[in-house]
Design an enzyme around this catalytic site. Structure first.
Site, PDB file in Angstrom:
ATOM      1  N   ASP A 195       0.877  -1.176   0.000  1.00 52.82           N
ATOM      2  CA  ASP A 195       0.000   0.000   0.000  1.00 52.82           C
ATOM      3  C   ASP A 195       0.915   1.227   0.000  1.00 52.82           C
ATOM      4  O   ASP A 195       2.130   1.106   0.189  1.00 52.82           O
ATOM      5  CB  ASP A 195      -0.886  -0.018   1.261  1.00 52.82           C
ATOM      6  N   SER A 196       0.309   2.395  -0.173  1.00 45.90           N
ATOM      7  CA  SER A 196       1.103   3.625  -0.106  1.00 45.90           C
ATOM      8  C   SER A 196       1.610   3.887   1.305  1.00 45.90           C
ATOM      9  O   SER A 196       2.504   4.710   1.492  1.00 45.90           O
ATOM     10  CB  SER A 196       0.235   4.804  -0.535  1.00 45.90           C
ATOM     11  N   TYR A 226      -0.700   8.363  -2.341  1.00 45.69           N
ATOM     12  CA  TYR A 226      -0.838   8.121  -3.776  1.00 45.69           C
ATOM     13  C   TYR A 226      -2.069   8.849  -4.339  1.00 45.69           C
ATOM     14  O   TYR A 226      -2.076   9.282  -5.484  1.00 45.69           O
ATOM     15  CB  TYR A 226      -1.047   6.623  -4.051  1.00 45.69           C
ATOM     16  N   CYS A 264      -4.455  -1.585  -1.789  1.00 43.48           N
ATOM     17  CA  CYS A 264      -4.642  -0.149  -1.984  1.00 43.48           C
ATOM     18  C   CYS A 264      -5.575   0.043  -3.180  1.00 43.48           C
ATOM     19  O   CYS A 264      -5.279  -0.443  -4.283  1.00 43.48           O
ATOM     20  CB  CYS A 264      -3.273   0.470  -2.264  1.00 43.48           C
ATOM     21  N   ASN A 265      -6.687   0.707  -2.946  1.00 35.36           N
ATOM     22  CA  ASN A 265      -7.646   0.927  -4.040  1.00 35.36           C
ATOM     23  C   ASN A 265      -7.056   1.824  -5.119  1.00 35.36           C
ATOM     24  O   ASN A 265      -7.301   1.628  -6.304  1.00 35.36           O
ATOM     25  CB  ASN A 265      -8.918   1.573  -3.490  1.00 35.36           C
ATOM     26  N   THR A 266      -6.276   2.810  -4.685  1.00 37.13           N
ATOM     27  CA  THR A 266      -5.710   3.769  -5.639  1.00 37.13           C
ATOM     28  C   THR A 266      -4.711   3.078  -6.566  1.00 37.13           C
ATOM     29  O   THR A 266      -4.792   3.188  -7.794  1.00 37.13           O
ATOM     30  CB  THR A 266      -5.013   4.923  -4.880  1.00 37.13           C
ATOM     31  N   CYS A 303     -10.975   3.143   0.548  1.00 36.04           N
ATOM     32  CA  CYS A 303      -9.528   3.349   0.715  1.00 36.04           C
ATOM     33  C   CYS A 303      -9.160   2.518   1.940  1.00 36.04           C
ATOM     34  O   CYS A 303      -9.860   2.585   2.966  1.00 36.04           O
ATOM     35  CB  CYS A 303      -9.226   4.828   0.954  1.00 36.04           C
ATOM     36  N   THR A 304      -8.104   1.743   1.834  1.00 36.93           N
ATOM     37  CA  THR A 304      -7.797   0.802   2.917  1.00 36.93           C
ATOM     38  C   THR A 304      -7.414   1.511   4.220  1.00 36.93           C
ATOM     39  O   THR A 304      -7.554   0.950   5.295  1.00 36.93           O
ATOM     40  CB  THR A 304      -6.702  -0.188   2.477  1.00 36.93           C
ATOM     41  N   HIS A 305      -6.958   2.754   4.121  1.00 36.75           N
ATOM     42  CA  HIS A 305      -6.695   3.525   5.347  1.00 36.75           C
ATOM     43  C   HIS A 305      -7.982   3.738   6.150  1.00 36.75           C
ATOM     44  O   HIS A 305      -7.956   3.742   7.381  1.00 36.75           O
ATOM     45  CB  HIS A 305      -6.115   4.901   5.004  1.00 36.75           C
TER      46      HIS A 305
HETATM   47  N1  DGL Z   1      -4.750   3.176   1.046  1.00 35.93           N
HETATM   48  C1  DGL Z   1      -4.953   3.731  -0.202  1.00 35.93           C
HETATM   49  C2  DGL Z   1      -6.196   3.308  -0.935  1.00 35.93           C
HETATM   50  O1  DGL Z   1      -6.740   2.266  -0.624  1.00 35.93           O
HETATM   51  C3  DGL Z   1      -4.272   4.942  -0.695  1.00 35.93           C
HETATM   52  C4  DGL Z   1      -4.268   6.179   0.102  1.00 35.93           C
HETATM   53  C5  DGL Z   1      -3.354   7.203  -0.531  1.00 35.93           C
HETATM   54  O2  DGL Z   1      -2.170   6.908  -0.656  1.00 35.93           O
HETATM   55  O3  DGL Z   1      -3.836   8.259  -0.914  1.00 35.93           O
HETATM   56  O4  DGL Z   1      -6.642   3.976  -1.819  1.00 35.93           O
END
Ligand code: DGL
Length: 251
Positions: free
Chosen positions: A11-12, A43, A74-76, A180-182
């Site tokens: 992930d980012s 990201y 990470c979805n992005t 977003c996984t965060h």
């Molecule tokens: N955790 C990330 C996601 O699922 C990316 C967050 C980011 O880097 O902006 O999209």
């Protein structure tokens, strides 16, 4: 690479730790190598070429660790890079997308808010998903929210989310998609902020099931024994500490 090799997860930053937790629960015999690209986070507000460049570096690193499968936690990064990675990688690539379909299946007459990064919501992968399952759904880009999770600033995240939810009548909501996984680390907080009938949905469980299915199908499952988890970052020792703390966090 063989069936005892680890699964690479990245992930980012720390968001993918929420996915990693689910993967370990589902597949306790597997070993995992997690890479948080903290030095290049976020990201979700970068341009696509930049993100692709970062992802390629992470993937290079993980391939050198002899991984047998890759989970883009990470979805992005999934929206930007999954297709390209699948076109040349010799190992299975498991990607993520906002869990809009499960939320749509739970929907009654109300709204679904899809919280995700600006990049995720802008790209074709989500646009296609939205065409199929987007009835009643509102995409809500949340720039800045992942940074609050990275800094474990849950009070800041609560203030941010109050701002987001204040635009909507809470009773008109059926579901919140954590795209977003965060944001998965904010699940209990979000539940506590909204009426009980509102479902809070994420894609982590589906991703874990998908990895299990693919390892079984490709006969890549580890033969037994407890797996190990190793954490790496492009950042510093503090980032590893935050990863460990969030790994222990009860989601
Ligand atoms: N955790 C990330 C996601 O699922 C990316 C967050 C980011 O880097 O902006 O999209």
């Amino acid at each position: 690479m063989n069936f005892e090799s680890p699964v690479g997860v990245f992930d980012s930053g720390v968001g993918g730790i929420s996915v990693l937790k689910r993967l370990v629960q589902e597949l306790p015999n597997e070993s995992f190598i997690y890479y948080g690209d903290t030095a290049h986070a976020p990201y979700g507000t970068r341009n696509v070429d930049d993100i692709m460049h970062c992802v390629n570096e992470v993937v290079d690193y993980l391939l050198r660790q002899d991984i047998k499968a890759l989970v883009i936690a990470c979805n992005t990064a999934s929206a930007v890079a999954a297709q390209t990675l699948r076109s040349w990688m010799q190992i299975p690539v498991i990607a993520m997308e906002p869990a809009l379909k499960p939320a749509a299946l739970l929907r009654k007459q109300g709204r679904i808010l899809v919280l995700a990064t600006p990049v995720t919501l802008k790209l074709e992968k989500f646009q296609k998903l939205y065409e199929l399952w987007g009835e009643g759904a509102v995409p809500v880009p949340c720039p800045g929210l992942m940074e609050l999770v990275e800094n474990e600033d849950f009070a800041g995240a609560e203030t941010y989310l109050r701002g987001v939810f204040s635009t909507y009548d809470p009773d008109s909501l059926d579901a919140i998609v954590l795209g977003c996984t965060h944001y998965v680390f904010l699940k209990s907080l979000i539940r506590s902020m909204l009426p009980q009938h509102v479902f809070v949905v994420d894609g982590n469980e589906g991703t874990a099931r998908q990895l299990k299915h693919i390892l079984e199908e490709k006969r890549l499952c580890s033969s037994g024994g407890r797996g190990t988890v190793k954490l790496y970052t492009s950042g510093d020792a503090h980032d590893i500490e935050v990863m460990k703390q969030l790994y222990a966090y009860d989601i």
